[in-house]
Scaffold this active site. Structure first.
Site, PDB file in Angstrom:
ATOM      1  N   SER A 109       0.869  -1.356   0.110  1.00  0.00           N
ATOM      2  CA  SER A 109       0.030  -0.001  -0.007  1.00  0.00           C
ATOM      3  C   SER A 109       0.715   1.276  -0.090  1.00  0.00           C
ATOM      4  O   SER A 109       2.184   1.315   0.633  1.00  0.00           O
ATOM      5  CB  SER A 109      -0.874  -0.021   1.244  1.00  0.00           C
ATOM      6  N   TYR A 132      -1.943   5.497  -4.465  1.00  0.00           N
ATOM      7  CA  TYR A 132      -2.841   6.290  -4.192  1.00  0.00           C
ATOM      8  C   TYR A 132      -2.234   7.710  -4.632  1.00  0.00           C
ATOM      9  O   TYR A 132      -0.993   8.046  -4.184  1.00  0.00           O
ATOM     10  CB  TYR A 132      -3.346   6.544  -2.581  1.00  0.00           C
ATOM     11  N   THR A 158      -5.686   2.255  -7.365  1.00  0.00           N
ATOM     12  CA  THR A 158      -6.997   2.043  -6.702  1.00  0.00           C
ATOM     13  C   THR A 158      -7.938   3.014  -7.015  1.00  0.00           C
ATOM     14  O   THR A 158      -7.612   4.234  -6.937  1.00  0.00           O
ATOM     15  CB  THR A 158      -6.785   1.854  -5.059  1.00  0.00           C
ATOM     16  N   LYS A 256      -7.600  -1.233  -9.428  1.00  0.00           N
ATOM     17  CA  LYS A 256      -8.405  -2.309  -8.362  1.00  0.00           C
ATOM     18  C   LYS A 256      -9.371  -1.194  -7.783  1.00  0.00           C
ATOM     19  O   LYS A 256      -9.373  -0.197  -7.800  1.00  0.00           O
ATOM     20  CB  LYS A 256      -7.317  -2.007  -7.305  1.00  0.00           C
ATOM     21  N   HIS A 280     -13.159  -2.895  -1.726  1.00  0.00           N
ATOM     22  CA  HIS A 280     -12.217  -2.262  -0.738  1.00  0.00           C
ATOM     23  C   HIS A 280     -12.528  -3.075   0.543  1.00  0.00           C
ATOM     24  O   HIS A 280     -12.529  -2.539   1.654  1.00  0.00           O
ATOM     25  CB  HIS A 280     -12.295  -0.943  -0.713  1.00  0.00           C
TER      26      HIS A 280
END
Ligand SMILES: Cc1cc2nc3c(=O)[nH]c(=O)nc-3n(C[C@H](O)[C@H](O)[C@H](O)COP(=O)(O)O)c2cc1C
Length: 387
Positions: A109, A132, A158, A256, A280
């Site tokens: 992440s 992100y 994402t 995603k 999620h």
């Protein structure tokens, strides 16, 4: 080491609950709003039933598969789980190492407590980076370049997080105040922390709250944790941003957070190598379909053009097998390994993966199916309304 009493993933959950302070456990365990999608993600697997072929001899049972061009020992990858280092000091490094030892891939992440280079170096398997757009474009450009230089196997973008979902448990537990508030703000929430001295000691020995070493803002340095919700709210990724990302990242891109055939087709048109059917883990928009229910629509829309992964609610090897029967190439596991990490660090992740892999093999043998590659819809019954 993890307790021998852990025979299934759900056994890790109470262990994680005992070890973690309530705000950290609830951050891991909880979902958005009324947690309807969170619950349904797990329950929906019960709607699919197996059609075994009995009296079949299977001397070998091949669990291996190829995902995004790399070989994995069985079709489960480790999903990106933010703040893993809060759950255990082993954090992202320990989870990635466990994934590599188990012969599968780890997705790191953006919201990681460890440097991506250290995570990549820890694993003998593929490591992908989940992006992100936090901290602005310059920070994103820098981390994409670092991921490329480190040799990350794919960039996972994402798309379901234009703002963070309202995780009511986090709100009540004072997660925001604990992560970034003043001492005065924190005081009302501290009693739930101090009753877990073991966790507190390991957390302090690990250096306490770390900044985000992979979100480096030019002129300012690594982003403070306090900024995360705010940073996510200004980090919306759009299809236009994908063109910009494509120019920066020459490798594979995975999208995603796809829940409809339309978004899946759009992702393919934009050059995605794979899509992840995901809500999620029920942490964003509550009331969306459980992931497994969205899978057949996405499979039909993609029509074999790219690989389809799915996540949400996977707690058993039989869940993995059901998702493959419905057309997924592999699944991502989130909480299934994170409970293990929280309970016992890297060893807990290793045990979680052992459990899932043994489950998958047993399920294939009980189905009379020789390999993951041979699984298809003929091995399951699904409700007529799903067709
Ligand atoms: C504690 C926690 C943190 C997460 N952090 C991220 C993240 O930083 N980025 C992301 O794309 N998904 C994140 N997710 C979602 C997971 O990648 C995955 O989609 C989800 O956990 C799948 O559901 P499951 O937990 O039921 O397996 C997070 C999930 C959890 C439980």
């Amino acid at each position: 080491m993890a307790s021998p009493h852990v025979v299934c993933i759900d056994d890790f959950r109470p262990q994680a609950r005992r070890r973690l302070p309530r705000p950290v456990f609830d951050y891991l365990d909880g979902g958005a709003d009324g947690e309807v999608t969170l619950r349904e993600n797990c329950r929906i697997f019960d709607d699919i039933t197996f059609r075994p072929r009995h009296a079949v001899a299977l001397p070998d049972c091949n669990l291996r598969t190829r995902v995004l061009g790399f070989d994995v020992s069985f079709p489960a990858l480790l999903a990106p789980v933010g703040y893993s280092r809060l759950m255990h000091p082993d954090g992202e490094v320990g989870a990635a190492r466990a994934a590599g030892l188990a012969g599968t891939a780890y997705i790191l992440s953006t919201i990681s407590g460890h440097r991506l280079e250290d995570v990549k170096a820890a694993s003998s398997g593929p490591v992908c980076f989940q992006l992100y757009l936090m901290g602005g474009r310059a920070a994103s450009e820098a981390v994409i370049e670092r991921a490329r230089v480190a040799g990350c196997a794919a960039l996972v973008v994402t798309i379901d997080t234009p703002v963070a979902g309202l995780r009511e448990r986090d709100f009540r537990n004072g997660m925001k105040e604990l992560m970034g508030g003043s001492l005065l703000d924190k005081i009302p929430f501290l009693p739930q922390i101090v009753v877990h001295p073991g966790w507190v000691a390991s957390f302090l020995l690990d250096g306490g709250l770390s900044k985000l070493p992979n979100v480096v803002i030019p002129g300012k340095g690594p982003m403070e944790l306090v900024d995360v919700s705010q940073a996510l709210a200004s980090a919306t990724v759009t299809w236009d941003d994908l063109k910009w990302i494509r120019n920066l990242w020459p490798g594979l891109i995975v999208i995603k957070g796809v829940l409809t055939g339309d978004d899946a087709r759009r992702a393919v048109d934009e050059g995605a190598a794979a899509v992840v059917v995901s809500n999620h883990g029920g942490r964003q928009l509550d009331g969306v379909r459980p992931s497994l229910r969205a899978l057949p629509e996405v499979v039909a829309a993609v029509n074999g053009r790219v690989e389809i992964l799915m996540d949400g609610g996977v707690r058993r090897g039989s869940d993995i097998v059901k998702a493959i029967c419905l057309g997924a190439r592999a699944v991502l596991c989130g909480r299934a390994y994170a409970y293990g990490l929280a309970a016992a660090g890297q060893a807990g992740v290793t045990r979680a993966l052992e459990i899932l892999q043994a489950d998958v093999e047993r399920t294939l043998r009980l189905l009379g199916c020789p390999s993951i590659a041979a699984l298809d819809r003929s091995y399951v019954d699904m409700p007529a309304s799903w067709q």
